[in-house]
Design a protein around this motif. Structure first.
Motif, PDB file in Angstrom:
ATOM      1  N   THR A  65     -47.410   8.395 -36.596  1.00  0.00           N
ATOM      2  CA  THR A  65     -48.517   9.282 -36.237  1.00  0.00           C
ATOM      3  C   THR A  65     -48.260  10.701 -36.717  1.00  0.00           C
ATOM      4  O   THR A  65     -49.142  11.355 -37.288  1.00  0.00           O
ATOM      5  CB  THR A  65     -48.727   9.280 -34.717  1.00  0.00           C
ATOM      6  OG1 THR A  65     -48.948   7.944 -34.266  1.00  0.00           O
ATOM      7  CG2 THR A  65     -49.927  10.133 -34.333  1.00  0.00           C
ATOM      8  N   LEU A  89     -55.236  10.566 -34.107  1.00  0.00           N
ATOM      9  CA  LEU A  89     -53.933  11.223 -34.016  1.00  0.00           C
ATOM     10  C   LEU A  89     -53.486  11.512 -32.582  1.00  0.00           C
ATOM     11  O   LEU A  89     -52.385  11.126 -32.174  1.00  0.00           O
ATOM     12  CB  LEU A  89     -53.948  12.517 -34.842  1.00  0.00           C
ATOM     13  CG  LEU A  89     -54.063  12.322 -36.358  1.00  0.00           C
ATOM     14  CD1 LEU A  89     -54.156  13.666 -37.067  1.00  0.00           C
ATOM     15  CD2 LEU A  89     -52.890  11.509 -36.888  1.00  0.00           C
ATOM     16  N   SER A 138     -60.346  14.518 -31.359  1.00  0.00           N
ATOM     17  CA  SER A 138     -59.186  13.654 -31.139  1.00  0.00           C
ATOM     18  C   SER A 138     -58.633  13.817 -29.726  1.00  0.00           C
ATOM     19  O   SER A 138     -58.238  12.840 -29.083  1.00  0.00           O
ATOM     20  CB  SER A 138     -58.100  13.967 -32.173  1.00  0.00           C
ATOM     21  OG  SER A 138     -57.027  13.060 -32.073  1.00  0.00           O
ATOM     22  N   SER A 150     -53.043   8.319 -30.263  1.00  0.00           N
ATOM     23  CA  SER A 150     -51.886   7.546 -30.700  1.00  0.00           C
ATOM     24  C   SER A 150     -50.585   8.260 -30.357  1.00  0.00           C
ATOM     25  O   SER A 150     -49.628   7.646 -29.857  1.00  0.00           O
ATOM     26  CB  SER A 150     -51.969   7.300 -32.213  1.00  0.00           C
ATOM     27  OG  SER A 150     -50.836   6.586 -32.665  1.00  0.00           O
ATOM     28  N   LEU A 151     -50.541   9.563 -30.606  1.00  0.00           N
ATOM     29  CA  LEU A 151     -49.313  10.316 -30.351  1.00  0.00           C
ATOM     30  C   LEU A 151     -48.945  10.298 -28.874  1.00  0.00           C
ATOM     31  O   LEU A 151     -47.797  10.028 -28.503  1.00  0.00           O
ATOM     32  CB  LEU A 151     -49.475  11.760 -30.839  1.00  0.00           C
ATOM     33  CG  LEU A 151     -48.247  12.665 -30.690  1.00  0.00           C
ATOM     34  CD1 LEU A 151     -47.094  12.139 -31.536  1.00  0.00           C
ATOM     35  CD2 LEU A 151     -48.579  14.100 -31.085  1.00  0.00           C
ATOM     36  N   THR A 170     -49.305   2.945 -44.074  1.00  0.00           N
ATOM     37  CA  THR A 170     -49.895   3.882 -43.118  1.00  0.00           C
ATOM     38  C   THR A 170     -50.682   4.969 -43.836  1.00  0.00           C
ATOM     39  O   THR A 170     -51.814   5.296 -43.457  1.00  0.00           O
ATOM     40  CB  THR A 170     -48.803   4.531 -42.258  1.00  0.00           C
ATOM     41  OG1 THR A 170     -48.122   3.517 -41.518  1.00  0.00           O
ATOM     42  CG2 THR A 170     -49.390   5.550 -41.297  1.00  0.00           C
ATOM     43  N   THR A 174     -44.693   6.619 -33.159  1.00  0.00           N
ATOM     44  CA  THR A 174     -44.713   8.075 -32.986  1.00  0.00           C
ATOM     45  C   THR A 174     -44.443   8.779 -34.304  1.00  0.00           C
ATOM     46  O   THR A 174     -45.146   9.726 -34.688  1.00  0.00           O
ATOM     47  CB  THR A 174     -43.678   8.508 -31.932  1.00  0.00           C
ATOM     48  OG1 THR A 174     -44.001   7.903 -30.678  1.00  0.00           O
ATOM     49  CG2 THR A 174     -43.668  10.020 -31.767  1.00  0.00           C
ATOM     50  N   ASN A 222     -47.964   6.723 -27.579  1.00  0.00           N
ATOM     51  CA  ASN A 222     -46.695   6.263 -28.139  1.00  0.00           C
ATOM     52  C   ASN A 222     -45.507   7.064 -27.607  1.00  0.00           C
ATOM     53  O   ASN A 222     -44.415   6.519 -27.429  1.00  0.00           O
ATOM     54  CB  ASN A 222     -46.743   6.320 -29.664  1.00  0.00           C
ATOM     55  CG  ASN A 222     -47.616   5.230 -30.245  1.00  0.00           C
ATOM     56  OD1 ASN A 222     -47.629   4.104 -29.761  1.00  0.00           O
ATOM     57  ND2 ASN A 222     -48.375   5.559 -31.274  1.00  0.00           N
ATOM     58  N   PRO A 240     -53.800   1.889 -32.618  1.00  0.00           N
ATOM     59  CA  PRO A 240     -54.285   2.383 -33.916  1.00  0.00           C
ATOM     60  C   PRO A 240     -54.954   1.300 -34.740  1.00  0.00           C
ATOM     61  O   PRO A 240     -55.928   1.568 -35.458  1.00  0.00           O
ATOM     62  CB  PRO A 240     -53.000   2.888 -34.595  1.00  0.00           C
ATOM     63  CG  PRO A 240     -51.896   2.187 -33.898  1.00  0.00           C
ATOM     64  CD  PRO A 240     -52.343   2.004 -32.495  1.00  0.00           C
TER      65      PRO A 240
END
Length: 248
Positions: free
Chosen positions: A179, A50, A201, A53-54, A143, A176, A57, A29
């Motif tokens: 995110t 999003l 995304s 990253s999700l 964040t 996590t 992670n 990120p």
């Protein structure tokens, strides 16, 4: 509709961000937000971030050895991250995108300096009950305002002196939750309302995964310490550029 040039740039950014995560275990990120913010508002960059990253992670989180124990130890920090991120998301999506860009630049500079100087501290166990939720709220506010998950979560988790595998899993847990909280914050402010954003995304996940696998494969064939120094110097330069561009 995104132009072919922007689509190619997004693909290259997530390939590079995934590569960094594959080599050093974090940074997707941070790299993605920093590079994407050069060509688009931070809120749009955060929406693109999003899904990659999700997924990456969650992979990191559930491949570790001690999820239940870490959750019992860190749940107050995770609650703080959730509250702080949702509360701070208005800065990222507000009418002053320059403030969000300046904040992102400042966060990148701070993260790079901490990494280059190897500054750290040890958190006594007796203070964890108080400091964990405070570190969580502070991480959440950063964040929500910048889209970057690392300050002060990473230094704080390192201060707990966890075993290597436990630290990697704890970072996965923190990222996590960050995110998920960022997605909630963006949705509440209306910045995550377009199906096109979700589709973009999801598509960004492909180069991110490719970069991560390449980074993991090359980890054994390169000096991680050398890469680490180059990585932090690059983040420092990018952070200074974003902060100055927003302020001048």
């Amino acid at each position: 509709m995104l132009s072919a040039g922007i689509i190619a740039w997004i693909g290259a950014v997530f390939l590079a961000a995934g590569f960094v995560k594959g080599v050093v275990g974090m940074g997707l990120p941070t790299v993605a937000m920093g590079l994407l913010a050069v060509t688009m508002p931070p809120a749009e960059a955060a929406a693109l971030l999003l899904i990659p990253s999700l997924v990456t992670n969650l992979w990191q989180l559930f491949t570790g050895p001690a999820f239940a124990g870490l959750w019992r130890r860190l749940w107050t920090m995770m609650a703080g991250i959730m509250l702080g991120t949702v509360a701070g998301a208005g800065v990222l999506t507000g009418v002053h995108p320059g403030a969000a860009s300046a904040g992102l630049g400042a966060a990148l500079v701070l993260y790079a300096i901490l990494g280059l100087l190897r500054l750290g501290f040890t958190m006594p166990a007796r203070h964890e009950a108080l400091m964990s939720p405070l570190a969580g709220v502070a991480t959440g506010l950063v964040t929500g305002a910048t889209g970057v998950f690392v300050i002060p979560a990473v230094p704080y988790l390192q201060s707990l002196r966890l075993e290597k595998d436990d630290l990697i899993q704890a970072l996965g847990l923190s990222f996590t939750v960050s995110t998920a909280a960022l997605a909630i914050g963006l949705f509440r402010t209306g910045a995550l309302a377009s199906p096109m954003q979700l589709t973009s995304s999801i598509l960004a996940l492909l180069p991110a995964l490719a970069g991560m696998f390449i980074g993991q494969a090359l980890r054994q064939a390169m000096s991680v310490e050398t890469f680490r120094r180059v990585f932090f110097v690059g983040l420092l330069a990018l952070g200074v550029y974003l902060a100055l561009e927003a302020l001048l």
